[in-house]
Design a protein around this motif. Structure first.
Motif, PDB file in Angstrom:
ATOM      1  N   SER A  28     -10.929  -6.422   4.278  1.00  0.00           N
ATOM      2  CA  SER A  28     -10.147  -5.191   4.128  1.00  0.00           C
ATOM      3  C   SER A  28      -9.058  -5.386   3.076  1.00  0.00           C
ATOM      4  O   SER A  28      -7.857  -5.379   3.389  1.00  0.00           O
ATOM      5  CB  SER A  28      -9.529  -4.787   5.468  1.00  0.00           C
ATOM      6  N   PRO A  29      -9.420  -5.578   1.817  1.00  0.00           N
ATOM      7  CA  PRO A  29      -8.403  -5.812   0.797  1.00  0.00           C
ATOM      8  C   PRO A  29      -7.593  -4.553   0.521  1.00  0.00           C
ATOM      9  O   PRO A  29      -8.116  -3.441   0.476  1.00  0.00           O
ATOM     10  CB  PRO A  29      -9.238  -6.208  -0.426  1.00  0.00           C
ATOM     11  N   SER A  30      -6.324  -4.742   0.372  1.00  0.00           N
ATOM     12  CA  SER A  30      -5.428  -3.647   0.038  1.00  0.00           C
ATOM     13  C   SER A  30      -4.165  -4.232  -0.579  1.00  0.00           C
ATOM     14  O   SER A  30      -3.564  -5.148  -0.014  1.00  0.00           O
ATOM     15  CB  SER A  30      -5.083  -2.822   1.290  1.00  0.00           C
ATOM     16  N   PHE A  31      -3.783  -3.737  -1.743  1.00  0.00           N
ATOM     17  CA  PHE A  31      -2.551  -4.205  -2.371  1.00  0.00           C
ATOM     18  C   PHE A  31      -1.981  -3.086  -3.231  1.00  0.00           C
ATOM     19  O   PHE A  31      -2.694  -2.141  -3.598  1.00  0.00           O
ATOM     20  CB  PHE A  31      -2.788  -5.466  -3.211  1.00  0.00           C
ATOM     21  N   SER A  32      -0.711  -3.208  -3.527  1.00  0.00           N
ATOM     22  CA  SER A  32      -0.041  -2.208  -4.354  1.00  0.00           C
ATOM     23  C   SER A  32       1.106  -2.868  -5.100  1.00  0.00           C
ATOM     24  O   SER A  32       1.976  -3.501  -4.479  1.00  0.00           O
ATOM     25  CB  SER A  32       0.472  -1.052  -3.489  1.00  0.00           C
ATOM     26  N   PHE A  33       1.103  -2.730  -6.420  1.00  0.00           N
ATOM     27  CA  PHE A  33       2.144  -3.298  -7.264  1.00  0.00           C
ATOM     28  C   PHE A  33       2.706  -2.203  -8.169  1.00  0.00           C
ATOM     29  O   PHE A  33       1.996  -1.679  -9.032  1.00  0.00           O
ATOM     30  CB  PHE A  33       1.590  -4.433  -8.130  1.00  0.00           C
ATOM     31  N   SER A  34       3.952  -1.851  -7.934  1.00  0.00           N
ATOM     32  CA  SER A  34       4.652  -0.977  -8.880  1.00  0.00           C
ATOM     33  C   SER A  34       5.418  -1.801  -9.899  1.00  0.00           C
ATOM     34  O   SER A  34       5.777  -1.316 -10.973  1.00  0.00           O
ATOM     35  CB  SER A  34       5.600  -0.043  -8.127  1.00  0.00           C
ATOM     36  N   LYS A  35       5.677  -3.073  -9.551  1.00  0.00           N
ATOM     37  CA  LYS A  35       6.230  -4.074 -10.457  1.00  0.00           C
ATOM     38  C   LYS A  35       5.516  -5.391 -10.195  1.00  0.00           C
ATOM     39  O   LYS A  35       4.831  -5.546  -9.186  1.00  0.00           O
ATOM     40  CB  LYS A  35       7.745  -4.223 -10.249  1.00  0.00           C
ATOM     41  N   PHE A  36       5.700  -6.342 -11.091  1.00  0.00           N
ATOM     42  CA  PHE A  36       4.945  -7.595 -11.004  1.00  0.00           C
ATOM     43  C   PHE A  36       5.875  -8.796 -10.969  1.00  0.00           C
ATOM     44  O   PHE A  36       5.733  -9.732 -11.754  1.00  0.00           O
ATOM     45  CB  PHE A  36       3.966  -7.705 -12.170  1.00  0.00           C
ATOM     46  N   ALA A  37       6.793  -8.786 -10.050  1.00  0.00           N
ATOM     47  CA  ALA A  37       7.657  -9.954  -9.876  1.00  0.00           C
ATOM     48  C   ALA A  37       6.810 -11.129  -9.395  1.00  0.00           C
ATOM     49  O   ALA A  37       6.011 -10.992  -8.469  1.00  0.00           O
ATOM     50  CB  ALA A  37       8.759  -9.637  -8.864  1.00  0.00           C
ATOM     51  N   GLU A  38       6.977 -12.264 -10.029  1.00  0.00           N
ATOM     52  CA  GLU A  38       6.155 -13.422  -9.692  1.00  0.00           C
ATOM     53  C   GLU A  38       6.686 -14.099  -8.424  1.00  0.00           C
ATOM     54  O   GLU A  38       7.221 -15.201  -8.454  1.00  0.00           O
ATOM     55  CB  GLU A  38       6.116 -14.387 -10.870  1.00  0.00           C
ATOM     56  N   ASP A  39       6.484 -13.421  -7.306  1.00  0.00           N
ATOM     57  CA  ASP A  39       6.933 -13.930  -6.025  1.00  0.00           C
ATOM     58  C   ASP A  39       5.724 -14.317  -5.177  1.00  0.00           C
ATOM     59  O   ASP A  39       4.581 -14.360  -5.662  1.00  0.00           O
ATOM     60  CB  ASP A  39       7.800 -12.896  -5.308  1.00  0.00           C
ATOM     61  N   ALA A  40       5.963 -14.573  -3.882  1.00  0.00           N
ATOM     62  CA  ALA A  40       4.879 -15.010  -3.004  1.00  0.00           C
ATOM     63  C   ALA A  40       3.807 -13.940  -2.850  1.00  0.00           C
ATOM     64  O   ALA A  40       2.616 -14.252  -2.786  1.00  0.00           O
ATOM     65  CB  ALA A  40       5.462 -15.391  -1.633  1.00  0.00           C
ATOM     66  N   TYR A  41       4.209 -12.669  -2.788  1.00  0.00           N
ATOM     67  CA  TYR A  41       3.240 -11.584  -2.641  1.00  0.00           C
ATOM     68  C   TYR A  41       2.339 -11.497  -3.864  1.00  0.00           C
ATOM     69  O   TYR A  41       1.113 -11.354  -3.756  1.00  0.00           O
ATOM     70  CB  TYR A  41       3.977 -10.259  -2.418  1.00  0.00           C
ATOM     71  N   PHE A  42       2.962 -11.625  -5.034  1.00  0.00           N
ATOM     72  CA  PHE A  42       2.182 -11.596  -6.272  1.00  0.00           C
ATOM     73  C   PHE A  42       1.224 -12.780  -6.336  1.00  0.00           C
ATOM     74  O   PHE A  42       0.029 -12.626  -6.618  1.00  0.00           O
ATOM     75  CB  PHE A  42       3.128 -11.610  -7.469  1.00  0.00           C
ATOM     76  N   SER A  56       8.894  -8.436 -19.542  1.00  0.00           N
ATOM     77  CA  SER A  56       9.961  -7.442 -19.310  1.00  0.00           C
ATOM     78  C   SER A  56      10.517  -7.521 -17.897  1.00  0.00           C
ATOM     79  O   SER A  56      10.733  -6.478 -17.236  1.00  0.00           O
ATOM     80  CB  SER A  56       9.454  -6.024 -19.619  1.00  0.00           C
ATOM     81  N   GLY A  57      10.734  -8.725 -17.424  1.00  0.00           N
ATOM     82  CA  GLY A  57      11.331  -8.900 -16.122  1.00  0.00           C
ATOM     83  C   GLY A  57      10.478  -8.420 -14.964  1.00  0.00           C
ATOM     84  O   GLY A  57      11.010  -8.058 -13.907  1.00  0.00           O
ATOM     85  N   GLY A  58       9.174  -8.412 -15.144  1.00  0.00           N
ATOM     86  CA  GLY A  58       8.279  -7.998 -14.075  1.00  0.00           C
ATOM     87  C   GLY A  58       7.896  -6.532 -14.098  1.00  0.00           C
ATOM     88  O   GLY A  58       7.201  -6.055 -13.187  1.00  0.00           O
ATOM     89  N   SER A  59       8.309  -5.803 -15.124  1.00  0.00           N
ATOM     90  CA  SER A  59       7.957  -4.381 -15.200  1.00  0.00           C
ATOM     91  C   SER A  59       6.497  -4.159 -15.572  1.00  0.00           C
ATOM     92  O   SER A  59       5.943  -3.091 -15.320  1.00  0.00           O
ATOM     93  CB  SER A  59       8.857  -3.657 -16.205  1.00  0.00           C
ATOM     94  N   SER A  60       5.847  -5.176 -16.160  1.00  0.00           N
ATOM     95  CA  SER A  60       4.448  -5.018 -16.561  1.00  0.00           C
ATOM     96  C   SER A  60       3.803  -6.380 -16.760  1.00  0.00           C
ATOM     97  O   SER A  60       4.484  -7.410 -16.857  1.00  0.00           O
ATOM     98  CB  SER A  60       4.338  -4.191 -17.845  1.00  0.00           C
ATOM     99  N   VAL A  61       2.477  -6.355 -16.827  1.00  0.00           N
ATOM    100  CA  VAL A  61       1.685  -7.527 -17.184  1.00  0.00           C
ATOM    101  C   VAL A  61       1.069  -7.257 -18.552  1.00  0.00           C
ATOM    102  O   VAL A  61       0.376  -6.245 -18.735  1.00  0.00           O
ATOM    103  CB  VAL A  61       0.583  -7.817 -16.153  1.00  0.00           C
ATOM    104  N   ARG A  62       1.324  -8.137 -19.510  1.00  0.00           N
ATOM    105  CA  ARG A  62       0.706  -8.013 -20.832  1.00  0.00           C
ATOM    106  C   ARG A  62      -0.570  -8.840 -20.843  1.00  0.00           C
ATOM    107  O   ARG A  62      -0.543 -10.049 -20.654  1.00  0.00           O
ATOM    108  CB  ARG A  62       1.670  -8.495 -21.907  1.00  0.00           C
ATOM    109  N   LEU A  63      -1.695  -8.157 -21.053  1.00  0.00           N
ATOM    110  CA  LEU A  63      -2.985  -8.851 -21.045  1.00  0.00           C
ATOM    111  C   LEU A  63      -3.298  -9.499 -22.388  1.00  0.00           C
ATOM    112  O   LEU A  63      -3.916 -10.569 -22.430  1.00  0.00           O
ATOM    113  CB  LEU A  63      -4.105  -7.884 -20.659  1.00  0.00           C
ATOM    114  N   THR A  64      -2.920  -8.872 -23.488  1.00  0.00           N
ATOM    115  CA  THR A  64      -3.211  -9.418 -24.820  1.00  0.00           C
ATOM    116  C   THR A  64      -1.939  -9.505 -25.652  1.00  0.00           C
ATOM    117  O   THR A  64      -1.065  -8.633 -25.571  1.00  0.00           O
ATOM    118  CB  THR A  64      -4.240  -8.532 -25.569  1.00  0.00           C
ATOM    119  N   ASP A  65      -1.862 -10.565 -26.450  1.00  0.00           N
ATOM    120  CA  ASP A  65      -0.742 -10.737 -27.366  1.00  0.00           C
ATOM    121  C   ASP A  65      -0.937  -9.868 -28.599  1.00  0.00           C
ATOM    122  O   ASP A  65      -2.073  -9.565 -28.985  1.00  0.00           O
ATOM    123  CB  ASP A  65      -0.634 -12.197 -27.811  1.00  0.00           C
TER     124      ASP A  65
END
Length: 352
Positions: A28-42, A56-65
């Motif tokens: 039963s996978p379920s997750f929700s990220f409005s921000k991406f702080a690199e904490d235990a949940y992430f 940007s302090g966890g506001s987004s994940v950049r996939l490509t440079d």
């Protein structure tokens, strides 16, 4: 944090199979990220591969440079089971994510569902579209991918070799994917109808009522109940395009048993359309004929009743009693009668 060497082409999701293959499937996978702080949940839910970084302090994940070539992906750590229950049934799922693509002719972004049993040799390198694994025939090989192509400015559904790619150019709804703007996307799979729906809108707009693109996808046929990984992946080819994920959520939806139905095959519906029209015409004719027969019978019965009542009541003559006519009496006859009676009485007395 998982990453790849720059001396080797980037296999977008290959490390998922290597490092996560031993994990049991999440029922039963379920997750929700409005921000991406690199904490235990992430860390317990998501893994980043290739050039993917939290920025940007966890506001987004950049996939490509911005530098080329570059590719990266963010993936749910545990495989999921699309087929569950006893008896086994497909389950529905929904995912939402917000993304943006900078200018350039990079490949864009893809949401992918990939079978967990892939071999590392089946995965493409940095030169593959969206950094997704490719098979021997340069296809997605049983990988379901929803692609946001910034070169063609289109949304596509690719089912890994099972039929042609279905594409919708989003210029028709006044969207430009690589203009740097944020976009919302909702992807829903309905297990009962085997229908995959994709919606996309600007960040200032709400979820569209009508899907941008739909396709019939039989995941049972594709995977036979196996586990799959899900992720967001991007590659920029030889451009300087950067791809950002600003939010992401996913939920597996268990549909009650009584709501399951047989899959709707659009081709079968098309084949039966003419027959359905013919049946409707026949039914209409029969209904009209039955109404005419019923009307005629009802009219005849009504006329009979009216005639019968008219015969009884309308044609009946009044009965008037006849007057008693008193005939005149002949007094002479009465005198004679009296004399005869007197004489008879006297004769009887004489005999005594």
């Amino acid at each position: 944090m998982a990453s790849t060497s720059h001396l080797r082409p980037f296999p977008a999701l290959a490390f998922i199979v290597i490092s996560l293959g031993a994990l049991s499937a999440d029922p039963s996978p379920s997750f929700s990220f409005s921000k991406f702080a690199e904490d235990a949940y992430f860390e317990s839910n998501l893994a980043m591969y290739g050039d993917a970084r939290v920025v940007s302090g966890g506001s987004s994940v950049r996939l490509t440079d911005p530098g080329s070539p570059s590719a990266g992906s963010v993936v749910y750590r545990r495989p999921i089971k699309i087929v569950q229950g006893n008896p086994e049934k497909l389950v529905s799922f929904s995912t939402y994510f917000s993304f943006s693509l900078s200018g350039g002719n990079g490949n864009g972004l893809a949401f992918a569902l990939c079978p967990s049993g892939f071999n590392v040799d089946e995965f493409g390198g940095n030169g593959s579209h969206f950094g997704l694994p490719l098979g021997k025939n340069r296809t997605l090989n049983r990988t379901v991918a929803v692609e946001f192509d910034s070169v063609k400015n289109s949304v596509a559904i690719d089912v890994g070799g099972l039929g042609p790619v279905k594409v919708k150019n989003v210029s028709s709804v006044n969207l430009v994917l690589n203009g740097g703007s944020k976009f919302h996307s909702w992807i829903d799979y309905e297990a009962g109808s085997r229908r995959l729906e994709v919606r996309v809108s600007r960040s200032s707009e709400s979820r569209p009522s009508n899907p941008t693109l739909t396709r019939f996808v039989d995941l049972w046929t594709m995977w036979k109940g196996g586990d799959v990984f899900l992720g967001l992946s991007s590659s920029n080819g030889n451009s300087s395009q950067a791809c950002f994920i600003h939010a992401w959520s996913f939920k597996l939806r268990h549909v009650p048993q009584w709501m399951h139905s047989e899959p709707l095959d659009p081709q079968a519906v098309g084949r039966n359309a003419n027959n359905l029209g013919a049946h409707e015409k026949n039914d209409c004719f029969l209904k009209v004929l039955a109404a005419m027969i019923f009307g005629t019978g009802s009219g005849a019965l009504g006329a009979f009743v009216v005639l019968y009542l008219w015969t009884i009541f309308g044609n009946r003559r009044p009965v008037v009693p006849e007057e008693f006519v008193v005939e005149p009496v002949d007094l002479k006859k009465c005198s004679k009668l009296e004399l005869i009676v007197d004489k008879a009485v006297k004769d009887v007395n004489a005999t005594k």
